[in-house]
Design an enzyme around this catalytic site. Structure first.
Site, PDB file in Angstrom:
ATOM      1  N   SER A  67       0.968  -1.306  -0.134  1.00  0.00           N
ATOM      2  CA  SER A  67      -0.211  -0.158   0.130  1.00  0.00           C
ATOM      3  C   SER A  67       0.923   1.224  -0.035  1.00  0.00           C
ATOM      4  CB  SER A  67      -0.679   0.014   1.382  1.00  0.00           C
ATOM      5  OG  SER A  67      -1.338   1.236   1.101  1.00  0.00           O
ATOM      6  N   TYR A 106      -1.907  -0.471  10.156  1.00  0.00           N
ATOM      7  CA  TYR A 106      -2.062  -0.837   9.031  1.00  0.00           C
ATOM      8  C   TYR A 106      -0.779  -0.680   7.696  1.00  0.00           C
ATOM      9  CZ  TYR A 106      -3.820  -1.349   4.088  1.00  0.00           C
ATOM     10  OH  TYR A 106      -4.044  -1.731   2.736  1.00  0.00           O
TER      11      TYR A 106
END
Length: 247
Positions: A142, A156
């Site tokens: 990501s 995350y």
């Protein structure tokens, strides 16, 4: 390209788009993995088969090594072929700052996003070796791994930073066997993951801030993934491709 494409987290989002587009990229068989959304996985599988490929729906909680082993035992019973792995399964906890990053929350995120990804990669490589047909891996990182997601999803982001490092290490380790390992870093992509993190309007709000002026789509991520898995990228390994609109 004949072979077997394994897509974890294929019931929605980037995983579902990648599985659906696989047949157009020569994959004749697709493992549609899901954790809890069986309806979504069944829908993906139906789309895969409508495109001319064969779909196998398999459930496993990737945070549990025994479940991953059981999944791969089923996969190993299929006809051998070249293996492509899209190591995509992942979760995000609700938006929160540092004080919200309790040990239980962080543990859950890392069990799925990091420990699960490593075990799926380990089992996939073992199967590649057993079958002797070669393969390639694309991990899903990501842009958060670069940006940090301060005040939103630092846990995350940290888990995706681990995926970047995993990609580099596995690429170096597996290159002598001809197994290529790459990753993509999606940016603001229009998927349901934002709602799961408690910010359903996040893509619409942040998309215009990207240099390209919009959020991306799951299909755009899938195109990058399937290229990296293909022979068109035969000299590409240890690379992380940002699919983030310049963000």
């Amino acid at each position: 390209m004949s072979g077997l494409l394994i897509v974890t987290g294929a019931s929605a989002g980037i995983g579902a788009s990648t599985a659906r587009m696989a047949a157009f990229n020569g994959w004749s068989r697709v493992i549609v993995h899901y954790g809890s959304d069986k309806d979504g996985a069944d829908e993906t599988a139906a789309m895969v088969e409508s495109m001319g490929a064969q779909a196998y729906v398999v459930q496993a909680d990737v945070s549990k090594p025994a479940a991953v082993a059981k999944m791969f035992k089923k996969v190993s019973e299929l006809k051998p072929g070249r293996i492509g792995l899209v190591n995509n399964a992942g979760i995000v906890a609700p938006k929160g700052s540092l004080m919200d990053l309790t040990p239980d929350r962080v543990k859950k995120v890392f069990e799925v996003n990091v420990f699960g990804a490593i075990e799926v990669a380990r089992q996939s490589v073992q199967l590649m070796r057993d079958w002797g047909k070669g393969g390639a891996i694309v991990n899903i990182s990501s842009a958060a791994a670069r940006l940090g997601s301060a005040g939103q999803y630092v846990d995350y982001a940290a888990s995706k930073g681990a995926i970047d490092t995993l990609t580099y290490g596995l690429a170096d380790e597996l290159a002598p066997e001809g197994i290529r390992v790459n990753a993509i870093r999606p940016g603001i992509i229009e998927t349901a993951i934002h709602a799961k993190g408690g910010l359903p309007d996040r893509a619409a709000e942040l998309g215009p801030s990207a240099p390209l002026g919009r959020a991306g789509t799951a299909d755009e991520c899938a195109e990058a993934i399937l290229w990296l898995l293909s022979e068109r990228a035969s000299y590409v390994t240890r690379s992380i491709l940002d699919v983030a609109g310049g963000r």
